[in-house]
Design an enzyme around this catalytic site. Sequence first.
Site, PDB file in Angstrom:
ATOM      1  N   CYS A   2       0.849  -1.184   0.000  1.00 26.93           N
ATOM      2  CA  CYS A   2       0.000   0.000   0.000  1.00 26.93           C
ATOM      3  C   CYS A   2       0.896   1.250   0.000  1.00 26.93           C
ATOM      4  CB  CYS A   2      -0.946   0.105   1.183  1.00 26.93           C
ATOM      5  SG  CYS A   2      -2.055  -1.299   1.334  1.00 26.93           S
ATOM      6  N   ARG A  27       3.780  -0.506  -4.867  1.00 30.71           N
ATOM      7  CA  ARG A  27       3.515  -1.016  -3.521  1.00 30.71           C
ATOM      8  C   ARG A  27       2.181  -1.736  -3.414  1.00 30.71           C
ATOM      9  NH1 ARG A  27       6.869   1.369   0.147  1.00 30.71           N
ATOM     10  NH2 ARG A  27       5.488   0.736   1.819  1.00 30.71           N
ATOM     11  N   TRP A  71      -2.910  -2.746  -1.626  1.00 34.52           N
ATOM     12  CA  TRP A  71      -2.628  -4.161  -1.813  1.00 34.52           C
ATOM     13  C   TRP A  71      -3.448  -4.849  -0.729  1.00 34.52           C
ATOM     14  CZ3 TRP A  71      -0.609  -8.224   1.064  1.00 34.52           C
ATOM     15  CH2 TRP A  71      -0.212  -9.348   0.335  1.00 34.52           C
ATOM     16  N   ASN A  97      -1.526   1.942   5.750  1.00 38.70           N
ATOM     17  CA  ASN A  97      -0.690   0.863   5.225  1.00 38.70           C
ATOM     18  C   ASN A  97      -0.249   0.042   6.430  1.00 38.70           C
ATOM     19  OD1 ASN A  97       1.323  -0.719   4.046  1.00 38.70           O
ATOM     20  ND2 ASN A  97       2.840   0.919   4.122  1.00 38.70           N
ATOM     21  N   GLY A  98      -0.523  -1.259   6.397  1.00 36.37           N
ATOM     22  CA  GLY A  98      -0.149  -2.120   7.521  1.00 36.37           C
ATOM     23  C   GLY A  98      -1.319  -3.018   7.878  1.00 36.37           C
ATOM     24  N   GLU A 482      16.200 -18.524  -8.424  1.00 37.29           N
ATOM     25  CA  GLU A 482      15.856 -17.156  -8.813  1.00 37.29           C
ATOM     26  C   GLU A 482      15.239 -17.130 -10.216  1.00 37.29           C
ATOM     27  OE1 GLU A 482      15.360 -14.482  -7.448  1.00 37.29           O
ATOM     28  OE2 GLU A 482      15.626 -12.911  -8.930  1.00 37.29           O
ATOM     29  N   LYS A 486      11.546 -15.716 -10.957  1.00 39.30           N
ATOM     30  CA  LYS A 486      11.327 -14.616 -11.897  1.00 39.30           C
ATOM     31  C   LYS A 486      10.262 -14.992 -12.916  1.00 39.30           C
ATOM     32  CE  LYS A 486      12.688 -12.197 -10.401  1.00 39.30           C
ATOM     33  NZ  LYS A 486      13.276 -11.578  -9.235  1.00 39.30           N
ATOM     34  N   GLU A 489       6.618 -15.324 -11.222  1.00 32.17           N
ATOM     35  CA  GLU A 489       5.953 -14.121 -10.716  1.00 32.17           C
ATOM     36  C   GLU A 489       5.499 -13.185 -11.813  1.00 32.17           C
ATOM     37  OE1 GLU A 489       8.347 -11.622  -8.132  1.00 32.17           O
ATOM     38  OE2 GLU A 489      10.127 -12.052  -9.281  1.00 32.17           O
ATOM     39  N   HIS A 505      15.538 -37.255  -7.297  1.00 32.88           N
ATOM     40  CA  HIS A 505      14.825 -37.655  -6.081  1.00 32.88           C
ATOM     41  C   HIS A 505      13.352 -37.248  -6.130  1.00 32.88           C
ATOM     42  CE1 HIS A 505      18.588 -38.931  -4.315  1.00 32.88           C
ATOM     43  NE2 HIS A 505      19.120 -37.799  -4.724  1.00 32.88           N
ATOM     44  N   LYS A 604       5.685  -4.485  -4.315  1.00 31.00           N
ATOM     45  CA  LYS A 604       7.140  -4.385  -4.236  1.00 31.00           C
ATOM     46  C   LYS A 604       7.660  -4.429  -2.802  1.00 31.00           C
ATOM     47  CE  LYS A 604      11.103  -3.591  -6.232  1.00 31.00           C
ATOM     48  NZ  LYS A 604      11.659  -4.764  -6.900  1.00 31.00           N
TER      49      LYS A 604
HETATM   50  C1  F6R Z   1      10.903 -11.065  -6.312  1.00 30.33           C
HETATM   51  C2  F6R Z   1      10.888 -10.040  -5.305  1.00 30.33           C
HETATM   52  C3  F6R Z   1      10.575 -10.421  -3.907  1.00 30.33           C
HETATM   53  C4  F6R Z   1      11.477  -9.647  -2.941  1.00 30.33           C
HETATM   54  C5  F6R Z   1      11.057  -9.933  -1.499  1.00 30.33           C
HETATM   55  C6  F6R Z   1      11.966  -9.245  -0.505  1.00 30.33           C
HETATM   56  O1  F6R Z   1      11.223 -10.572  -7.558  1.00 30.33           O
HETATM   57  O2  F6R Z   1      11.098  -8.889  -5.591  1.00 30.33           O
HETATM   58  O3  F6R Z   1      10.691 -11.793  -3.717  1.00 30.33           O
HETATM   59  O4  F6R Z   1      12.790 -10.033  -3.148  1.00 30.33           O
HETATM   60  O5  F6R Z   1       9.738  -9.485  -1.308  1.00 30.33           O
HETATM   61  O6  F6R Z   1      11.948  -7.868  -0.671  1.00 30.33           O
HETATM   62  P1  F6R Z   1      13.083  -6.941  -0.101  1.00 30.33           P
HETATM   63  O7  F6R Z   1      14.329  -7.292  -0.799  1.00 30.33           O
HETATM   64  O8  F6R Z   1      12.620  -5.557  -0.398  1.00 30.33           O
HETATM   65  O9  F6R Z   1      13.171  -7.220   1.364  1.00 30.33           O
END
Ligand code: F6R
Length: 609
Positions: A2, A27, A71, A97-98, A482, A486, A489, A505, A604
């Site tokens: 948010c 956000r 969000w 937000n929270g 990773e 990627k 998501e 396995h 984010k």
């Molecule tokens: C994936 C992604 C998330 C963040 C995770 C941690 O692309 O961006 O998995 O890596 O939410 O976020 P930070 O690094 O901001 O603590």
Amino acid sequence: MCGIVGYIGHRSAADVVLKGLKRLEYRGYDSAGLAHIDGGVVIAKTKGKVAALDKLVTDRTATLGLGHTRWATHGEPNDVNAHPHTGGDRAFALVHNGIIENYDVLKRQLLAQGHVFDGETDTEVLAHLIEEVHRVSGGEFENAVRMALQQVTGTFGIAIVHRDFPDTLFAARRGSPLLVGVGEHEFFVASDASPIIEYTQHVVYLDDDEMVVITRNGYEVKTIRNVPITKAVHQLALSLEQIEKGGYPHFMLKEIHEQPRAIADCLRGRLLVDEHRIQLGGLEPVMDKLLVAKRICIAACGTSWHSGLVGEYLIEGLARIPVEVAYASEFRYNDPLIGPEDVLIVISQSGETADTLAALREAKAKGATVIGVVNVVGSTIARETDAGVYIHAGPEIGVASTKAFTAQVTVLTMIALMLAERKKTLPAARLKQLIRDLHDIPAKIADILARDAEIAELAKVFTYAPNFLYLGRSYNFPVALEGALKLKEISYIHAEGYPAAEMKHGPIALIDQHMPVVVLATSDHVNDKMVSNIEEVRARKGRIIAVTTPGNDAVLNLAEFAVTVPETDDALSPLLTVIPLQLLSYHIAINRKCDVDQPRNLAKSVTVE
Ligand code: F6R
């Protein structure tokens, strides 16, 4: 999660708030709303993105207002649950937000007191609580806000405007980020600095349980227990250009292409190639602790957790210190065995991730030394750690993390090399070579990026694959994780990453002629083993996409498709092998017409647990 923007000054509050919300959309973006004071409280809100809200706001004359991009946590994203929220008599508008964790208990009390709720959010409960406290206490509105906030458990960043105070903006925080922008006869509140940088470079960061009351002439910060606080005003080092797309169609692509520059910035002044050493000034205050640590713990979430896994291989491999990597969310709730002898590294792009922050606090409470590897300067995690190394990647706005990952790995590499140098765990020649190789990484990444068109072609072949498997060993195992994250998501394709040997396995049962298997198989110390695993995939007709190095014929001969990355030391290879995976995900998602910068259900900055 948010985003919040508030404005008081001489400009159109709606214009400032809407523009700011667009910048904060990373956000959360499932609904948006705005309120301004124009005689009474005027609210516009809607399900969907800020662009939809923009169309609803016709009157833009008011100079006091606030807004929110959501969000969803409590209650589905719809017009009613969108913020701002009000109490029953609609005297004020509140954005939040929270999470108000005790909202259920509070709601039951308020229902019993006759309050009627329109939607299902915890925020609406907070609005009614403030209204109720004000009704009962009868005193100043700002005191009622304070008293109400003392009754809530959970996290909040809030902003409030009230019809009886057309010259006042109220805001408070606990756990969720909030800053005050200090301009010339105008003030802002925002979840981060991006909505305000074109108006002012001066900010005050609110700390937990602080509330600010802003008028057109100034601001006053007190705790929610009414104790006045003098706050430092910080100067931002952020430019407008950094938070715009700069000609790229998406932030994610821009950020992928920024990696050579981001890593060069991260290395600057720290990687002293001619002196064959690393200098990390931010770690000096804790260097003694770090050098004698019997083990290092790392806590992070998501992509940052993946970089932590690379960090484990690096610090154990190069500096010979045992490392344990934990999901921050697991670390905090499992009474971690950590104490004054231990060092915890927390890794976070945003510096606001709730679980990572909680892990940090848990470790500090137990006496451990905590080091931050953070991107956002002045973020809560950066401020609460004992010492740290900023990754200097610049603002990362695309929800999928790209340049932050490589910059985090770069910092962890430097920490490992610095420890190796001081503890003398590496032969001098290898250390020298690694430092030179690290220096060359930005140019090598640029080389891979120049072959983007090749990867775009490859993406066409696999755009509609329903599943993907990613395999890697050693330093490249976290890269497999990773790569899979990627892809899932941003393209919504189911993907899994595995250590290559683990495939047999279980996951091997999934392999048939339809399964794309991305193998990270550079000419490293596990190449022969990777080749055997690739043979196993091939024997089951899996479609092999190899990320390998030029001349690695054993791999090239087995792969249906291959992308090569330049040679480097094994320990540095994640910085290169991840690049084609980022591009592959991006192109597949674009082909599938997905919103790569704002994928569904994500945000984010994950400031809820
Ligand atoms: C994936 C992604 C998330 C963040 C995770 C941690 O692309 O961006 O998995 O890596 O939410 O976020 P930070 O690094 O901001 O603590």
